[in-house]
Design a protein around this motif. Structure first.
Motif, PDB file in Angstrom:
ATOM      1  N   LEU A 251      -4.349   3.155 -17.003  1.00 57.11           N
ATOM      2  CA  LEU A 251      -4.131   2.701 -18.374  1.00 57.11           C
ATOM      3  C   LEU A 251      -4.680   1.294 -18.485  1.00 57.11           C
ATOM      4  CD1 LEU A 251      -0.468   3.878 -19.155  1.00 57.11           C
ATOM      5  CD2 LEU A 251      -2.621   5.135 -19.416  1.00 57.11           C
ATOM      6  N   GLY A 252      -5.395   1.032 -19.558  1.00 57.11           N
ATOM      7  CA  GLY A 252      -5.977  -0.293 -19.713  1.00 57.11           C
ATOM      8  C   GLY A 252      -6.790  -0.401 -20.978  1.00 57.11           C
ATOM      9  N   SER A 253      -7.795  -1.255 -20.943  1.00 53.76           N
ATOM     10  CA  SER A 253      -8.611  -1.509 -22.128  1.00 53.76           C
ATOM     11  C   SER A 253      -9.679  -0.437 -22.301  1.00 53.76           C
ATOM     12  CB  SER A 253      -9.290  -2.873 -22.021  1.00 53.76           C
ATOM     13  OG  SER A 253     -10.260  -3.017 -23.050  1.00 53.76           O
ATOM     14  N   PRO A 254      -9.699   0.228 -23.450  1.00 50.33           N
ATOM     15  CA  PRO A 254     -10.765   1.206 -23.685  1.00 50.33           C
ATOM     16  C   PRO A 254     -12.147   0.572 -23.700  1.00 50.33           C
ATOM     17  CG  PRO A 254      -9.587   0.722 -25.725  1.00 50.33           C
ATOM     18  CD  PRO A 254      -8.809   0.081 -24.615  1.00 50.33           C
ATOM     19  N   LEU A 255     -12.205  -0.749 -23.997  1.00 49.48           N
ATOM     20  CA  LEU A 255     -13.502  -1.416 -24.053  1.00 49.48           C
ATOM     21  C   LEU A 255     -14.105  -1.611 -22.661  1.00 49.48           C
ATOM     22  CD1 LEU A 255     -12.825  -3.983 -26.900  1.00 49.48           C
ATOM     23  CD2 LEU A 255     -13.887  -1.721 -27.032  1.00 49.48           C
ATOM     24  N   ALA A 256     -13.270  -1.557 -21.630  1.00 51.20           N
ATOM     25  CA  ALA A 256     -13.802  -1.577 -20.267  1.00 51.20           C
ATOM     26  C   ALA A 256     -14.592  -0.294 -20.007  1.00 51.20           C
ATOM     27  CB  ALA A 256     -12.665  -1.721 -19.262  1.00 51.20           C
ATOM     28  N   ASP A 257     -14.027   0.836 -20.446  1.00 55.05           N
ATOM     29  CA  ASP A 257     -14.724   2.126 -20.334  1.00 55.05           C
ATOM     30  C   ASP A 257     -16.015   2.127 -21.136  1.00 55.05           C
ATOM     31  OD1 ASP A 257     -13.567   3.938 -18.600  1.00 55.05           O
ATOM     32  OD2 ASP A 257     -12.499   5.052 -20.146  1.00 55.05           O
ATOM     33  N   LEU A 258     -15.923   1.659 -22.367  1.00 50.75           N
ATOM     34  CA  LEU A 258     -17.085   1.678 -23.253  1.00 50.75           C
ATOM     35  C   LEU A 258     -18.203   0.803 -22.691  1.00 50.75           C
ATOM     36  CD1 LEU A 258     -18.336   2.557 -25.965  1.00 50.75           C
ATOM     37  CD2 LEU A 258     -17.292   0.519 -26.991  1.00 50.75           C
ATOM     38  N   ALA A 259     -17.863  -0.384 -22.198  1.00 51.33           N
ATOM     39  CA  ALA A 259     -18.883  -1.277 -21.650  1.00 51.33           C
ATOM     40  C   ALA A 259     -19.539  -0.662 -20.418  1.00 51.33           C
ATOM     41  CB  ALA A 259     -18.261  -2.630 -21.307  1.00 51.33           C
ATOM     42  N   SER A 302     -13.481  -1.897 -36.532  1.00 54.51           N
ATOM     43  CA  SER A 302     -14.445  -2.511 -37.440  1.00 54.51           C
ATOM     44  C   SER A 302     -15.524  -3.265 -36.675  1.00 54.51           C
ATOM     45  CB  SER A 302     -13.732  -3.470 -38.403  1.00 54.51           C
ATOM     46  OG  SER A 302     -13.036  -4.476 -37.665  1.00 54.51           O
ATOM     47  N   SER A 303     -15.186  -3.744 -35.463  1.00 54.09           N
ATOM     48  CA  SER A 303     -16.147  -4.497 -34.656  1.00 54.09           C
ATOM     49  C   SER A 303     -15.624  -4.598 -33.234  1.00 54.09           C
ATOM     50  CB  SER A 303     -16.372  -5.900 -35.231  1.00 54.09           C
ATOM     51  OG  SER A 303     -15.163  -6.647 -35.172  1.00 54.09           O
ATOM     52  N   ILE A 304     -16.443  -5.174 -32.340  1.00 58.02           N
ATOM     53  CA  ILE A 304     -16.034  -5.380 -30.945  1.00 58.02           C
ATOM     54  C   ILE A 304     -16.340  -6.828 -30.565  1.00 58.02           C
ATOM     55  CG2 ILE A 304     -16.260  -4.626 -28.551  1.00 58.02           C
ATOM     56  CD1 ILE A 304     -17.223  -1.942 -29.556  1.00 58.02           C
ATOM     57  N   PRO A 305     -15.398  -7.742 -30.780  1.00 57.02           N
ATOM     58  CA  PRO A 305     -15.614  -9.136 -30.355  1.00 57.02           C
ATOM     59  C   PRO A 305     -15.698  -9.238 -28.837  1.00 57.02           C
ATOM     60  CG  PRO A 305     -13.756  -8.924 -31.894  1.00 57.02           C
ATOM     61  CD  PRO A 305     -14.110  -7.548 -31.453  1.00 57.02           C
ATOM     62  N   ASP A 306     -16.335 -10.282 -28.344  1.00 57.74           N
ATOM     63  CA  ASP A 306     -16.415 -10.573 -26.906  1.00 57.74           C
ATOM     64  C   ASP A 306     -17.091  -9.464 -26.113  1.00 57.74           C
ATOM     65  OD1 ASP A 306     -14.838 -13.067 -27.094  1.00 57.74           O
ATOM     66  OD2 ASP A 306     -13.168 -11.713 -27.542  1.00 57.74           O
ATOM     67  N   TRP A 307     -18.053  -8.789 -26.725  1.00 56.16           N
ATOM     68  CA  TRP A 307     -18.714  -7.654 -26.079  1.00 56.16           C
ATOM     69  C   TRP A 307     -19.349  -8.047 -24.752  1.00 56.16           C
ATOM     70  CZ3 TRP A 307     -18.558  -2.925 -25.194  1.00 56.16           C
ATOM     71  CH2 TRP A 307     -19.664  -2.137 -24.870  1.00 56.16           C
ATOM     72  N   GLU A 308     -19.910  -9.263 -24.672  1.00 55.93           N
ATOM     73  CA  GLU A 308     -20.579  -9.668 -23.432  1.00 55.93           C
ATOM     74  C   GLU A 308     -19.585  -9.819 -22.283  1.00 55.93           C
ATOM     75  OE1 GLU A 308     -21.348 -10.844 -26.391  1.00 55.93           O
ATOM     76  OE2 GLU A 308     -23.419 -10.096 -26.514  1.00 55.93           O
ATOM     77  N   PHE A 309     -18.355 -10.199 -22.568  1.00 55.07           N
ATOM     78  CA  PHE A 309     -17.352 -10.256 -21.497  1.00 55.07           C
ATOM     79  C   PHE A 309     -17.162  -8.879 -20.889  1.00 55.07           C
ATOM     80  CE2 PHE A 309     -13.131  -9.193 -20.069  1.00 55.07           C
ATOM     81  CZ  PHE A 309     -12.881 -10.160 -19.103  1.00 55.07           C
ATOM     82  N   TYR A 310     -17.001  -7.868 -21.743  1.00 51.74           N
ATOM     83  CA  TYR A 310     -16.746  -6.522 -21.234  1.00 51.74           C
ATOM     84  C   TYR A 310     -17.929  -6.008 -20.416  1.00 51.74           C
ATOM     85  CZ  TYR A 310     -13.012  -6.854 -24.668  1.00 51.74           C
ATOM     86  OH  TYR A 310     -11.911  -7.272 -25.377  1.00 51.74           O
ATOM     87  N   LEU A 311     -19.138  -6.325 -20.863  1.00 52.85           N
ATOM     88  CA  LEU A 311     -20.320  -5.913 -20.108  1.00 52.85           C
ATOM     89  C   LEU A 311     -20.378  -6.616 -18.753  1.00 52.85           C
ATOM     90  CD1 LEU A 311     -23.004  -5.914 -22.938  1.00 52.85           C
ATOM     91  CD2 LEU A 311     -22.261  -3.901 -21.648  1.00 52.85           C
TER      92      LEU A 311
END
Length: 383
Positions: A251-259, A302-311
Motif C-alpha cells: 500500500l502506498g502512493s499510486p504515483l510511484a506506480d505511475l512514474a 486534475s494534475s500531478i504536481p512534483d512529477w519529477e520527484f516521482y520519476l
C-alpha cells in the motif's frame, strides 16, 4: 526513425508457452510436489512435467503441465536472501484478494510455506495463455494495436489504484503513512547490502530524495513493477488479460506506480529499453503527456504536481533493484541469462534519476527568472 527506435522483429514477442528445461540450481523434488498438489489443488491429476520460464528474474517460475491442466509455480529462490525480498506469500495474498475485482490476475490455487516440500516456499496459480512483450516499443505490433495496448495498460493501472481496500480485505497489506520515507530507506539499505562499486549519482539521490518528499495522499494498492513485461496480452487481441509479478506490491502512493510505468519516456533504448527519442505518434504510442492525461481522467485527478520527484524516485528504486540483481550474479543465484546486463544498469539508471532532478531544478530556475523579468516589465510600465 533511428535504428535504435525501429520496431523490433515479432520474434521478440514471447508467449506463455515459451519455457526451457529447469536450470540445475532450480531443480526440486517433482514427486513431492505431485503429492502436495494432490492434497491441496482441487481437480489436480498427475503426473507433472516441469519446465521453467526464462523470466521470473527474482523468483524462479515454472510451468507445470499435467493431464488435468496446466499451472504455474512460483517459488523463493534457493540460497541466502535479502531481508523482506522474494515475498511469494504476499504475491499469493494480493492476487487472491484481487480475483473478484476488475484487475485481471491469474487464479490462485495454493500457497505452501513449508520449505520441506520442495526446498523453499511457493505458490501455485493458473497458467494464462497469451503474449508477453517486455519492450515498451511493442515490436511486431501495428500502430493501431500499440495504441490499444497502451490504453489497456493505462486502464488496468487506473483500475488497480481504484480498488476498494476495505472490500478486498487489504487495509493491512502495507504499513500506514510515510510511504516514500520507508521506501527510500528500504531501497537504500538493500542497495548498500549489494553494493559492488560507488555510484556517485546514487549517493546524490539517497541524500536528495528524503528531503523532497511531496505531501502524502490516501494510499492505494501499489504493484511495484508495473510494466509491459509483467503483463500478459490476449493471444490475438490488443488488450491486457493478466498482471503478473506482485512481489513488490504494497500500500502506498499510486504515483510511484505511475512514474515507474512512465520511466521509458525518460530513458534511452540502451537503459531498460526506453523510448526516449522514438517517433511515438508514428508508431502508435501515446506521448508521456497523453498517457498521464488518460490516467488522470480515469482516476479523477486534475494534475500531478512534483512529477519529477516521482520519476527520480522510480529510477533510484530500479537502480537499487538492479544492484540487487548484480549481487545475485556474484553469488551465483541469479535466475536469468541476462542477469549481469540487468545488474549493470544500476549506474545508468541512477544517473538518469539524478539528471531528472537537475533538469527539474533548472526548469524551475528558468521559470523563476522569467517571472522576475515579467515583474520588472510590469513595474517599468507602471512607473
Amino acid at each position: 526513425m533511428t535504428a535504435d527506435h525501429a520496431p523490433r522483429d515479432a520474434a521478440e514477442v514471447s508467449s506463455t508457452t515459451d519455457t526451457v528445461p529447469v536450470r540445475e540450481t532450480h531443480r526440486f523434488d517433482v514427486a513431492a510436489l505431485e503429492r502436495y498438489m494432490a492434497r491441496h489443488v482441487a481437480g489436480f491429476k498427475g503426473p507433472v512435467v516441469v519446465s521453467q520460464f526464462q523470466g521470473g528474474q527474482s523468483n524462479p517460475t515454472y510451468r507445470l503441465t499435467s493431464p488435468g491442466g496446466d499451472y504455474v509455480l512460483r517459488r523463493k529462490p534457493p540460497g541466502k536472501l535479502l531481508p523482506s525480498a522474494h515475498a511469494v506469500d504476499r504475491e499469493y495474498r494480493i492476487m487472491t484478494a484481487l480475483a473478484p475485482t476488475p484487475v485481471p490476475v491469474p487464479r490462485t490455487y495454493a500457497l505452501c510455506e513449508d520449505d520441506s516440500v520442495i526446498g523453499t516456499a511457493f505458490f501455485i496459480m493458473e497458467w494464462v495463455r497469451g503474449r508477453v512483450v517486455a519492450d515498451p516499443l511493442l515490436p511486431g505490433m501495428s500502430p493501431a494495436d500499440r495504441t490499444r495496448i497502451y490504453d489497456s495498460m493505462n486502464e488496468v493501472l487506473a483500475r488497480l489504484h481504484l480498488v476498494d481496500l476495505e472490500a478486498t480485505g487489504l487495509t493491512d497489506y502495507g504499513r500506514p503513512g510515510s510511504y516514500f520515507a520507508r521506501q527510500i530507506h528500504r531501497w537504500t539499505a538493500q542497495y548498500r547490502a549489494s553494493e559492488t562499486e560507488r555510484i556517485e549519482a546514487m549517493e546524490h539521490l539517497t541524500a536528495w530524495l528524503p528531503e523532497h518528499v511531496p505531501a502524502e495522499e490516501a494510499p492505494t494498492i501499489v504493484h511495484g513493477d508495473f510494466r509491459p513485461g509483467n503483463l500478459i496480452l490476449h493471444p490475438t487481441e490488443p488488450r491486457v488479460v493478466a498482471v503478473l509479478d506482485w512481489e513488490l506490491s504494497t500500500l502506498g502512493s499510486p504515483l510511484a506506480d505511475l512514474a515507474y510505468n512512465c520511466m521509458p519516456y525518460r530513458l534511452t533504448p540502451s537503459t531498460l529499453g526506453g523510448v526516449l527519442g522514438a517517433p511515438l505518434a508514428e508508431m502508435g504510442l501515446p506521448s508521456e503527456e497523453q498517457y498521464l492525461a488518460a490516467y488522470c481522467r480515469r482516476t479523477g485527478r486534475s494534475s500531478i504536481p512534483d512529477w519529477e520527484f516521482y520519476l527520480a524516485f522510480a529510477m533510484f528504486r530500479l537502480a537499487a533493484i538492479a544492484q540487487g540483481i548484480m549481487g545475485r550474479v556474484i553469488a551465483g543465484t541469479a535466475n536469468d541469462v541476462n542477469a549481469r546486463a540487468r545488474g549493470e544498469r544500476a549506474r545508468p539508471l541512477a544517473e538518469a534519476g539524478w539528471a531528472t532532478v537537475n533538469r527539474a531544478a533548472g526548469n524551475r530556475a528558468a521559470g523563476d527568472r522569467a517571472a522576475g523579468h515579467r515583474g520588472e516589465g510590469v513595474n517599468r510600465r507602471a512607473g
